[in-house]
Design an enzyme around this catalytic site. Structure first.
Site, PDB file in Angstrom:
ATOM      1  N   ASN A 210     -17.729  24.557 -10.217  1.00 62.41           N
ATOM      2  CA  ASN A 210     -17.813  24.064  -8.833  1.00 62.41           C
ATOM      3  C   ASN A 210     -17.021  22.765  -8.727  1.00 62.41           C
ATOM      4  O   ASN A 210     -16.463  22.286  -9.718  1.00 62.41           O
ATOM      5  CB  ASN A 210     -19.279  23.884  -8.411  1.00 62.41           C
ATOM      6  N   ASP A 279     -26.431  27.866 -10.582  1.00 66.35           N
ATOM      7  CA  ASP A 279     -27.720  28.555 -10.516  1.00 66.35           C
ATOM      8  C   ASP A 279     -27.688  29.863 -11.301  1.00 66.35           C
ATOM      9  O   ASP A 279     -28.711  30.336 -11.780  1.00 66.35           O
ATOM     10  CB  ASP A 279     -28.085  28.833  -9.048  1.00 66.35           C
ATOM     11  N   ILE A 308     -33.073  22.996 -15.198  1.00 64.35           N
ATOM     12  CA  ILE A 308     -33.233  21.903 -16.178  1.00 64.35           C
ATOM     13  C   ILE A 308     -34.174  20.829 -15.634  1.00 64.35           C
ATOM     14  O   ILE A 308     -35.116  20.392 -16.299  1.00 64.35           O
ATOM     15  CB  ILE A 308     -31.851  21.298 -16.534  1.00 64.35           C
ATOM     16  N   PHE A 324     -31.389  15.450  -7.502  1.00 59.98           N
ATOM     17  CA  PHE A 324     -30.430  15.361  -6.396  1.00 59.98           C
ATOM     18  C   PHE A 324     -30.545  16.616  -5.548  1.00 59.98           C
ATOM     19  O   PHE A 324     -30.821  17.694  -6.076  1.00 59.98           O
ATOM     20  CB  PHE A 324     -28.994  15.246  -6.927  1.00 59.98           C
ATOM     21  N   LYS A 342     -40.173  21.036  -6.916  1.00 55.42           N
ATOM     22  CA  LYS A 342     -39.810  20.742  -8.306  1.00 55.42           C
ATOM     23  C   LYS A 342     -40.723  19.673  -8.926  1.00 55.42           C
ATOM     24  O   LYS A 342     -40.568  19.334 -10.089  1.00 55.42           O
ATOM     25  CB  LYS A 342     -38.347  20.296  -8.392  1.00 55.42           C
TER      26      LYS A 342
HETATM   27  N1  CTP Z   1     -30.739  21.363 -11.310  1.00 58.00           N
HETATM   28  C1  CTP Z   1     -30.994  21.568 -12.636  1.00 58.00           C
HETATM   29  N2  CTP Z   1     -30.835  22.807 -13.198  1.00 58.00           N
HETATM   30  C2  CTP Z   1     -30.446  23.845 -12.448  1.00 58.00           C
HETATM   31  C3  CTP Z   1     -30.189  23.659 -11.084  1.00 58.00           C
HETATM   32  C4  CTP Z   1     -30.329  22.397 -10.542  1.00 58.00           C
HETATM   33  O1  CTP Z   1     -31.346  20.608 -13.336  1.00 58.00           O
HETATM   34  N3  CTP Z   1     -30.308  25.029 -13.006  1.00 58.00           N
HETATM   35  C5  CTP Z   1     -30.947  20.042 -10.722  1.00 58.00           C
HETATM   36  C6  CTP Z   1     -29.701  19.338 -10.236  1.00 58.00           C
HETATM   37  O2  CTP Z   1     -29.149  18.517 -11.234  1.00 58.00           O
HETATM   38  C7  CTP Z   1     -30.237  18.540  -9.073  1.00 58.00           C
HETATM   39  C8  CTP Z   1     -31.309  19.459  -8.494  1.00 58.00           C
HETATM   40  O3  CTP Z   1     -31.751  20.243  -9.579  1.00 58.00           O
HETATM   41  O4  CTP Z   1     -30.886  17.376  -9.482  1.00 58.00           O
HETATM   42  C9  CTP Z   1     -30.782  20.352  -7.434  1.00 58.00           C
HETATM   43  O5  CTP Z   1     -31.768  21.278  -7.114  1.00 58.00           O
HETATM   44  P1  CTP Z   1     -31.448  22.776  -6.718  1.00 58.00           P
HETATM   45  O6  CTP Z   1     -32.662  23.341  -6.114  1.00 58.00           O
HETATM   46  O7  CTP Z   1     -30.866  23.542  -7.831  1.00 58.00           O
HETATM   47  O8  CTP Z   1     -30.341  22.511  -5.703  1.00 58.00           O
HETATM   48  P2  CTP Z   1     -29.441  23.582  -5.163  1.00 58.00           P
HETATM   49  O9  CTP Z   1     -28.705  24.285  -6.262  1.00 58.00           O
HETATM   50  O10 CTP Z   1     -28.618  22.893  -4.174  1.00 58.00           O
HETATM   51  O11 CTP Z   1     -30.544  24.562  -4.582  1.00 58.00           O
HETATM   52  P3  CTP Z   1     -30.543  25.394  -3.274  1.00 58.00           P
HETATM   53  O12 CTP Z   1     -29.492  26.385  -3.546  1.00 58.00           O
HETATM   54  O13 CTP Z   1     -31.917  25.905  -3.240  1.00 58.00           O
HETATM   55  O14 CTP Z   1     -30.242  24.419  -2.196  1.00 58.00           O
END
Ligand code: CTP
Length: 403
Positions: A210, A279, A308, A324, A342
């Protein structure tokens, strides 16, 4: 406004070719809101004019011991009295020798000797001069006298040679000065954080990633280090310069990032998840490059990655966790929902379209106490405000310096 904004410093410029970088230094220090007052040696004026520095700093430039603009004619004492630090950039070998021996034969060296504030020097000289035993002795003496030595770096030199002695870049000097001036609100606190994008392989040469640059995460790492934290940074692929002073583990995929975080999580007092973690990943990436075929379609099967941040927050003795949220709409509502789901202590929310790849950012901070909106500002300044806010929350729960 950051805690360092409005602090006054003297930027001392001595006579080396790197004096040209001092102009940029004034600008970068100004980005932090630091009020820069320039003092130049006569030799420095041979490389860059006081008028340039005056225009950039917005303050009168001083070059002379006998300056009658100071009411009591004591420029060598008065100029440093309301300053948080004197920063010499560039610091020539000759000027460092004078400092090491307590000589005071011009305005800048006299100011240094008569100062009550901290002194930082950014050496700039030819590699032979830097490696000369006399310079080594002088540097050791300055360090013993509590003078902070910034750099130097290694690389091409103005004289055409290559080696140690090049002055740090203006941004690096500004970052180091800002870190030095920052209140030590996280002294001794162990911060584990993730930053940058992840790269999920499809085959030997392709992958899914990304547009996260790592800028925000690296700025937070620098701000936390400036606040006195011990920072372990797990970073996805990023072209940003690594934050000086952080222990860095570089990873590619979300799975690698998760493994690295699991290794360090138990020793962390604070966890900050800044990374834009994919994701999903490709199920069973091909070992070799996929060849094109005559088929009309190629389907990739994606499987979910571990969360994570969610994993860290769910640990029995979880550190103080900060996540974030990058949303494209309904920022506050979605971010608060994410915070509760979370179970993290604090969420930094921003509009993805405003933040990714940009140099500045506008965020809101959500915690049990409500929502706090920060003004749009350079990512370095936003990072300091985020760290200041999390430090206040963390200290409320953990009054001792470390668990
Ligand atoms: N995060 C993480 N591990 C993942 C996904 C996200 O640690 N597999 C952390 C990111 O570093 C950030 C936060 O989770 O601090 C973002 O949350 P998330 O729900 O994953 O955000 P989006 O991907 O934007 O989710 P959505 O698609 O539901 O908006």
């Amino acid at each position: 406004m950051t805690d360092i904004a409005g602090k006054k410093i003297i930027l001392g410029i001595t006579g080396g070719v790197a004096a040209y970088k001092a102009a940029e230094c004034v600008r970068r220090l100004g980005d932090y809101g630091i009020d820069v007052h320039v003092v130049m040696t006569q030799a420095a004026c041979g490389f860059i004019t006081p008028a340039t520095l005056q225009a950039l700093s917005g303050n009168p430039v001083h070059t002379d011991m006998w300056d009658t603009r100071i009411p009591n004619a004591m420029a060598h004492i008065e100029l440093s009295r309301d300053k948080a630090a004197i920063v010499i950039a560039p610091a020539t070998a000759n000027f460092m020798a004078k400092l090491a021996h307590g000589q005071a034969d011009d305005l800048l060296s006299t100011l240094c000797l008569a100062r009550e504030c901290a002194l930082l020097v950014a050496p700039a000289m030819n590699r032979q001069m830097w490696e000369h035993p006399a310079t080594r002795r002088n540097v050791a003496q300055l360090q013993q006298d509590d003078v902070a030595v910034l750099g130097p770096a290694s690389g091409d030199q103005a004289c055409g040679e290559t080696g140690n002695g090049r002055m740090l870049e203006a941004q690096e000097i500004a970052d180091a000065v800002a870190a030095f001036l920052a209140p030590k609100t996280l002294a001794g606190v162990r911060v584990l954080m993730t930053a940058g994008p992840t790269f999920e392989p499809i085959d030997a040469v392709r992958g899914i990633t990304n547009r996260s640059s790592g800028k925000m995460g690296y700025a937070i790492a620098r701000a936390a280090i400036g606040a006195g934290a011990k920072v372990t940074l797990v970073s996805g692929p990023s072209s940003q310069p690594l934050p000086a002073g952080a222990v860095v583990t570089q990873v590619q995929s979300a799975a690698d990032m998760f493994e690295a975080v699991k290794r360090h999580a138990r020793q962390a007092d604070v966890f900050i998840g800044v990374a834009a973690v994919a994701d999903y990943r490709v199920d069973k990436p091909h070992e070799h490059k996929i060849k094109k075929t005559e088929k009309a379609q190629l389907t990739l099967k994606l499987v979910p990655n571990p969360d994570i941040l969610g994993w860290v927050a769910a640990q029995p003795k979880a550190p103080f966790t900060v996540g974030f949220a990058a949303e494209s709409q309904h920022l506050e509502t979605y971010a608060d929902e994410k915070r509760r789901r979370k179970k993290v202590d604090m969420i930094v929310a921003n509009l993805a379209q405003n933040a990714i790849g940009a140099d500045d950012n506008e965020v809101m901070l959500l915690d049990d106490g409500g929502t706090h909106k920060l003004e749009r500002a350079p990512k370095e300044a936003v990072a300091r405000d985020i760290v200041a806010h999390l430090a206040r929350l963390y200290r409320t729960r953990n009054p001792s310096p470390s668990r």
